[in-house]
Every structure is written in C-alpha cells, then in structure tokens.
Design an enzyme around this catalytic site. Structure first.
Site, PDB file in Angstrom:
ATOM      1  N   TYR A 299      38.022  21.857  42.575  1.00  0.00           N
ATOM      2  CA  TYR A 299      36.664  22.376  42.824  1.00  0.00           C
ATOM      3  C   TYR A 299      36.635  23.826  43.311  1.00  0.00           C
ATOM      4  O   TYR A 299      35.637  24.262  43.878  1.00  0.00           O
ATOM      5  CB  TYR A 299      35.901  21.470  43.798  1.00  0.00           C
ATOM      6  N   ALA A 300      37.704  24.573  43.090  1.00  0.00           N
ATOM      7  CA  ALA A 300      37.757  25.981  43.512  1.00  0.00           C
ATOM      8  C   ALA A 300      36.990  26.836  42.508  1.00  0.00           C
ATOM      9  O   ALA A 300      37.569  27.504  41.652  1.00  0.00           O
ATOM     10  CB  ALA A 300      39.201  26.445  43.650  1.00  0.00           C
ATOM     11  N   ASN A 301      35.680  26.779  42.615  1.00  0.00           N
ATOM     12  CA  ASN A 301      34.787  27.471  41.687  1.00  0.00           C
ATOM     13  C   ASN A 301      33.607  28.038  42.461  1.00  0.00           C
ATOM     14  O   ASN A 301      33.134  27.430  43.415  1.00  0.00           O
ATOM     15  CB  ASN A 301      34.238  26.494  40.633  1.00  0.00           C
TER      16      ASN A 301
ATOM     17  N   HIS B  36      20.441  42.731  38.172  1.00  0.00           N
ATOM     18  CA  HIS B  36      20.006  41.946  39.320  1.00  0.00           C
ATOM     19  C   HIS B  36      19.749  40.503  38.902  1.00  0.00           C
ATOM     20  O   HIS B  36      19.055  40.255  37.927  1.00  0.00           O
ATOM     21  CB  HIS B  36      18.748  42.574  39.925  1.00  0.00           C
TER      22      HIS B  36
ATOM     23  N   ASP C  49      38.559  27.762  38.779  1.00  0.00           N
ATOM     24  CA  ASP C  49      39.943  27.328  38.768  1.00  0.00           C
ATOM     25  C   ASP C  49      40.400  27.128  37.323  1.00  0.00           C
ATOM     26  O   ASP C  49      39.626  27.311  36.381  1.00  0.00           O
ATOM     27  CB  ASP C  49      40.121  26.060  39.610  1.00  0.00           C
TER      28      ASP C  49
ATOM     29  N   HIS D 116      28.864  18.784  41.542  1.00  0.00           N
ATOM     30  CA  HIS D 116      29.796  19.370  40.573  1.00  0.00           C
ATOM     31  C   HIS D 116      29.213  19.322  39.162  1.00  0.00           C
ATOM     32  O   HIS D 116      29.385  20.269  38.389  1.00  0.00           O
ATOM     33  CB  HIS D 116      31.145  18.649  40.631  1.00  0.00           C
TER      34      HIS D 116
END
Length: 139
Positions: free
Chosen positions: A128-130, A20, A28, A106
């Site tokens: 920024y595909a994170n 948890h 990316d 970022h």
C-alpha cells in the site's frame, strides 16, 4: 546538466506541465496502472528507487496542496506511512501552506488513479505504499 534534485527528464516534464489540481500518483511496484494513463516506470529492482526517496524528490520540485492515500497504508505499513506524513509535515513547514491528507479505501484509490496525469512506479515493495499528490500553486 540540471542542478536540482530531479534529473529524470520524464518527471521534469511532468512537473513542468502540472496545472492546479492535476493529480499524479507515486506507487509501489505492485499497484495496477490503468490503461490510458501515462506511466513513468522508475523501478530498477526491489526497493530501488524507494517510495520515500521518490516522494522527497517530487516534493522538492513541485508544489502540492493535498495528498490521498489508502486507509490500508496506515494500517498495514505504519512505519512507511509515518515517513510519508513526516515528509508532508516538512513540506508544510517549508512552504507555510497547509496540506490536506485524505484517506480512502484501496479500491477507491485504484479507481482514482485513472484520472491521474501520470503514475510514477517505484521499486518499493511495501504493501500500500502509494500516494496521489494534488498539484497546488506557488502563490
């Protein structure tokens, strides 16, 4: 052979050992991965596997309670950002649990990856595909 969607043994182990509030990053192809953080590199070529495919499979195998993204993701890559939001909404509908979605800069996102249990690198080449997923509980 496993019947579920997740076939990668490293990812299966990662999901099975999450506690948890543990965090995992799905990123990316260009996100810097900090030294000392476990790296699971799925990238084969540009776009393979995609960010959203990886997100879908990870959500099918793990319970999360929240997600963290860079503010720039929504600004620079709105279509893929909206696809992520749609996946999170679908997860909420399936589980009946409300998921938090936190936006940070970022730079802060990159610093936050240092405390991830693992970073899963995709072949995604969209800026920024994170996302950082925070593990939840199934009860």
């Amino acid at each position: 052979m496993k019947k579920s969607a997740l076939l990668n043994s490293e990812l299966s182990y990662l999901v099975a050992t999450l506690g948890h509030t543990d965090e995992i990053t799905i990123c990316d192809a260009g996100l810097p991965i900090p030294d000392g953080v476990s790296r699971i590199d799925l990238a084969l070529t540009h776009g393979v596997p995609s960010f959203i495919e990886t997100v879908r499979v990870m959500l099918s195998e793990s319970q999360i309670e929240g997600a963290i993204v860079a503010t720039e993701f929504a600004e620079v890559s709105p279509e893929l950002y909206q696809a992520l939001v749609a996946e999170l909404q679908c997860e909420e509908e399936k589980t009946g649990k409300v998921l938090s979605l936190t936006h940070v800069s970022h730079e802060e996102f990159k610093q936050r990856t240092e405390s991830s249990k693992a970073v899963v690198r995709t072949g995604e080449c969209t800026p920024y595909a994170n996302v950082i997923f925070q593990a939840g509980v199934v009860f």
